[in-house]
Design a protein around this motif. Structure first.
Motif, mmCIF file in Angstrom:
data_model
loop_
_atom_site.group_PDB
_atom_site.id
_atom_site.type_symbol
_atom_site.label_atom_id
_atom_site.label_comp_id
_atom_site.label_asym_id
_atom_site.label_seq_id
_atom_site.Cartn_x
_atom_site.Cartn_y
_atom_site.Cartn_z
ATOM 1 N N GLY A 1 37.318 -57.985 -25.040
ATOM 2 C CA GLY A 1 36.506 -56.804 -24.770
ATOM 3 C C GLY A 1 36.086 -56.033 -25.999
ATOM 4 O O GLY A 1 35.485 -54.962 -25.883
ATOM 5 N N GLY B 1 28.147 -64.211 -25.919
ATOM 6 C CA GLY B 1 28.609 -62.958 -25.349
ATOM 7 C C GLY B 1 29.255 -63.122 -23.994
ATOM 8 O O GLY B 1 29.636 -64.224 -23.581
ATOM 9 N N ARG B 2 29.355 -62.015 -23.292
ATOM 10 C CA ARG B 2 29.993 -61.971 -21.987
ATOM 11 C C ARG B 2 29.313 -62.932 -21.011
ATOM 12 O O ARG B 2 28.104 -63.164 -21.102
ATOM 13 C CB ARG B 2 29.948 -60.553 -21.438
ATOM 14 C CG ARG B 2 30.652 -59.520 -22.292
ATOM 15 C CD ARG B 2 32.160 -59.717 -22.283
ATOM 16 N NE ARG B 2 32.716 -59.551 -20.939
ATOM 17 C CZ ARG B 2 33.964 -59.860 -20.593
ATOM 18 N NH1 ARG B 2 34.772 -60.388 -21.498
ATOM 19 N NH2 ARG B 2 34.399 -59.669 -19.379
ATOM 20 N N PRO B 3 30.074 -63.499 -20.057
ATOM 21 C CA PRO B 3 29.527 -64.505 -19.147
ATOM 22 C C PRO B 3 28.346 -64.014 -18.316
ATOM 23 O O PRO B 3 27.469 -64.806 -17.954
ATOM 24 C CB PRO B 3 30.718 -64.854 -18.239
ATOM 25 C CG PRO B 3 31.929 -64.478 -19.031
ATOM 26 C CD PRO B 3 31.524 -63.286 -19.847
ATOM 27 N N GLU B 4 28.297 -62.725 -18.015
ATOM 28 C CA GLU B 4 27.233 -62.216 -17.145
ATOM 29 C C GLU B 4 25.881 -62.077 -17.840
ATOM 30 O O GLU B 4 24.849 -61.860 -17.182
ATOM 31 C CB GLU B 4 27.628 -60.858 -16.552
ATOM 32 C CG GLU B 4 27.796 -59.722 -17.559
ATOM 33 C CD GLU B 4 29.205 -59.610 -18.115
ATOM 34 O OE1 GLU B 4 29.528 -58.543 -18.670
ATOM 35 O OE2 GLU B 4 29.974 -60.587 -17.979
ATOM 36 N N ILE C 1 35.270 -61.560 -27.759
ATOM 37 C CA ILE C 1 34.531 -61.309 -26.509
ATOM 38 C C ILE C 1 35.502 -61.213 -25.335
ATOM 39 O O ILE C 1 35.413 -60.292 -24.513
ATOM 40 C CB ILE C 1 33.494 -62.418 -26.286
ATOM 41 C CG1 ILE C 1 32.414 -62.353 -27.376
ATOM 42 C CG2 ILE C 1 32.856 -62.299 -24.903
ATOM 43 C CD1 ILE C 1 31.509 -63.563 -27.439
ATOM 44 N N ASP C 2 36.441 -62.141 -25.253
ATOM 45 C CA ASP C 2 37.400 -62.146 -24.140
ATOM 46 C C ASP C 2 38.259 -60.894 -24.128
ATOM 47 O O ASP C 2 38.630 -60.389 -23.064
ATOM 48 C CB ASP C 2 38.298 -63.391 -24.230
ATOM 49 C CG ASP C 2 37.536 -64.681 -23.961
ATOM 50 O OD1 ASP C 2 36.422 -64.609 -23.390
ATOM 51 O OD2 ASP C 2 38.051 -65.762 -24.332
ATOM 52 N N PRO D 1 29.404 -52.579 -29.317
ATOM 53 C CA PRO D 1 29.647 -53.768 -28.489
ATOM 54 C C PRO D 1 28.550 -54.813 -28.614
ATOM 55 O O PRO D 1 28.802 -56.000 -28.445
ATOM 56 C CB PRO D 1 29.694 -53.193 -27.067
ATOM 57 C CG PRO D 1 30.028 -51.754 -27.248
ATOM 58 C CD PRO D 1 29.384 -51.342 -28.527
ATOM 59 N N HIS E 1 30.665 -57.282 -26.871
ATOM 60 C CA HIS E 1 29.877 -57.654 -25.692
ATOM 61 C C HIS E 1 28.984 -58.840 -26.018
ATOM 62 O O HIS E 1 28.887 -59.791 -25.232
ATOM 63 C CB HIS E 1 29.023 -56.464 -25.249
ATOM 64 C CG HIS E 1 28.366 -56.639 -23.925
ATOM 65 N ND1 HIS E 1 29.064 -56.716 -22.738
ATOM 66 C CD2 HIS E 1 27.054 -56.781 -23.597
ATOM 67 C CE1 HIS E 1 28.214 -56.877 -21.733
ATOM 68 N NE2 HIS E 1 26.999 -56.929 -22.227
ATOM 69 N N ALA E 2 28.344 -58.814 -27.189
ATOM 70 C CA ALA E 2 27.474 -59.923 -27.579
ATOM 71 C C ALA E 2 27.116 -59.830 -29.050
ATOM 72 O O ALA E 2 27.003 -58.736 -29.611
ATOM 73 C CB ALA E 2 26.204 -59.933 -26.737
ATOM 74 N N SER F 1 29.292 -48.661 -24.164
ATOM 75 C CA SER F 1 28.998 -50.050 -23.821
ATOM 76 C C SER F 1 27.534 -50.389 -24.019
ATOM 77 O O SER F 1 27.167 -51.548 -24.071
ATOM 78 C CB SER F 1 29.400 -50.312 -22.365
ATOM 79 O OG SER F 1 28.678 -49.461 -21.493
ATOM 80 N N ARG G 1 21.614 -68.757 -24.937
ATOM 81 C CA ARG G 1 23.071 -68.668 -25.037
ATOM 82 C C ARG G 1 23.610 -69.908 -25.742
ATOM 83 O O ARG G 1 23.198 -71.032 -25.448
ATOM 84 C CB ARG G 1 23.688 -68.552 -23.644
ATOM 85 C CG ARG G 1 25.221 -68.550 -23.654
ATOM 86 C CD ARG G 1 25.782 -68.532 -22.254
ATOM 87 N NE ARG G 1 25.633 -67.231 -21.642
ATOM 88 C CZ ARG G 1 26.462 -66.212 -21.833
ATOM 89 N NH1 ARG G 1 27.502 -66.354 -22.653
ATOM 90 N NH2 ARG G 1 26.266 -65.063 -21.231
#
Length: 406
Positions: A150, A173-176, A147-148, A51, A153-154, A15, A189
């Motif tokens: 998995g 990328g991922r929401p976090e 992305i959704d 990722p 990651h970005a 990851s 973003r």
């Protein structure tokens, strides 16, 4: 094409592993060869092993090709190889006599009397064919699904703002994931599109700037002082860098030179500063930081809250001067109108071959670079596998080496 009912093999537990593709115009075909070598080194049906994917300029186009097919690593590479191995210059910029000289005359007229329109694009070459090519082959609308699911990651694409003077890494990328702001470099973003790719690949003067949101942007390699930084901000602590020029060359003895440098030689020097030198300098800084971290006991770092983490970097790049030599070998494959256009600048001579190597989007040259990259990757098979199997350091949570490097 793979059967739809056969699920891809999962990628290694990686990851924090990132792929960084630097800029370099037509030289980026070399990256496709390295990626092809990775495809043959790794299990055939593996999902995306990277990722985090970051790209700049032509490297950004390759990065997008991989990211859009993150559910099937081989598919993305086969797409890129199909494009690059069959490239013709007219698919990137206009090569007809009218297209070449109309741009050049408009550029010269602008220098003498100024622009006739405030929003009129000014450049030496017209790269609208590239937009059509990217729109046809790159399915940027697949990114949210990748992305959704998995698989990704970005994805980050870096461009240079002409007004702000900032190096802007547009990422999806991922929401976090959080945006970042540092000196002269920011992470924003957004939903990535062909506009971002065109902006990142807009070599100053040669290709026109591209408006993204409220600002015009040019090639991402310009003013990109820390090329590895976006990958670190997105969470990487291992970065595989595929460059387009030799790294860490031995210092050469200065030679006696009697002839004045050609225009092509000067432009090649400027382009090398943008595309190559900043990456080499960033890797050098990163190695110094890694060495400093190794001298500090882990318990001391924990007690003093030292916000540094070791970052592993593996660079794959072509041998010294081989790309320039290849470009000269294939100069005759350029359309006659373009050869005549660049001949006077010295680009068709050895001293100016650097410029030629960025603009020679021809299949014969691209295939030679792909073969070179493939050979280089296969020859380093064990080293690559060992690097990709490294476990992330245990004390890296929450730290960002890009925040605190000198």
């Amino acid at each position: 094409m793979y059967p739809r009912n056969v699920p891809p093999m999962p990628a290694p537990e990686s990851s924090s592993l990132a792929l960084l593709l630097s800029g370099g115009g037509a030289r980026a075909a070399y990256q496709v060869g390295v990626l092809k070598g990775l495809r043959d080194i790794l299990p055939r049906d593996i999902a995306n092993p990277f990722p985090i994917i970051c790209g700049t300029s032509a490297g950004g186009l390759n990065a997008a090709g991989i990211a859009c097919h993150a559910d099937r690593f081989s598919t993305g590479i086969e797409l890129l190889e199909r494009i690059w191995a069959n490239f013709r210059t007219h698919q990137v910029y206009r090569t007809d006599v009218l297209g070449v000289w109309a741009c050049a005359l408009r550029f010269l007229a602008t220098l003498m009397i100024g622009r006739l329109g405030q929003n009129q694009a000014i450049s030496l070459l017209d790269n609208r064919p590239l937009r059509q090519l990217l729109s046809r082959y790159l399915s940027m609308d697949r990114l949210p699904a990748m992305i959704d699911a998995g698989h990704l990651h970005a994805l980050a694409i870096t461009a240079s703002g002409y007004t702000s003077g900032e190096s802007v890494s547009f990422f999806q990328g991922r929401p976090e994931l959080q945006a970042w702001t540092r000196s002269r470099r920011v992470g924003v973003r957004t939903d990535l599109s062909v506009d971002h790719l065109m902006a990142s690949a807009a070599i100053p003067v040669i290709f026109p700037a591209v408006r993204v949101h409220r600002e015009f942007f040019g090639d991402g390699a310009v003013r990109q002082l820390a090329p590895i930084s976006p990958a670190l901000h997105l969470g990487a602590d291992r970065v595989l860098v595929i460059g387009v020029s030799s790294q860490n060359l031995p210092r050469r003895q200065r030679e006696q030179v009697n002839s004045y440098p050609s225009i092509a030689q000067i432009i090649a020097h400027i382009m090398a500063n943008a595309f190559i030198d900043s990456l080499e300098g960033d890797i050098e800084r990163l190695n110094r930081v890694n060495h400093t971290i190794s001298l500090i006991p882990p318990e001391v770092r924990a007690r003093e809250s030292v916000a540094l983490r070791p970052v592993q970097v593996l660079t794959i790049a072509p041998p010294n001067n081989v790309i320039e030599t290849m470009a000269l070998r294939h100069v005759d494959s350029l359309p006659y109108s373009v050869r005549m256009f660049v001949h006077g600048s010295g680009a068709t001579r050895k001293s100016g071959a650097g410029v030629l190597s960025y603009l020679l989007f021809e299949a014969e040259y691209s295939r030679a670079l792909i073969e070179l990259g493939y050979t280089d990757a296969i020859s380093r098979r064990e080293e690559i596998l060992a690097f990709m199997a490294l476990a992330p350091p245990a004390d890296t949570a929450g730290h960002d080496a890009a925040d605190t490097r000198p």
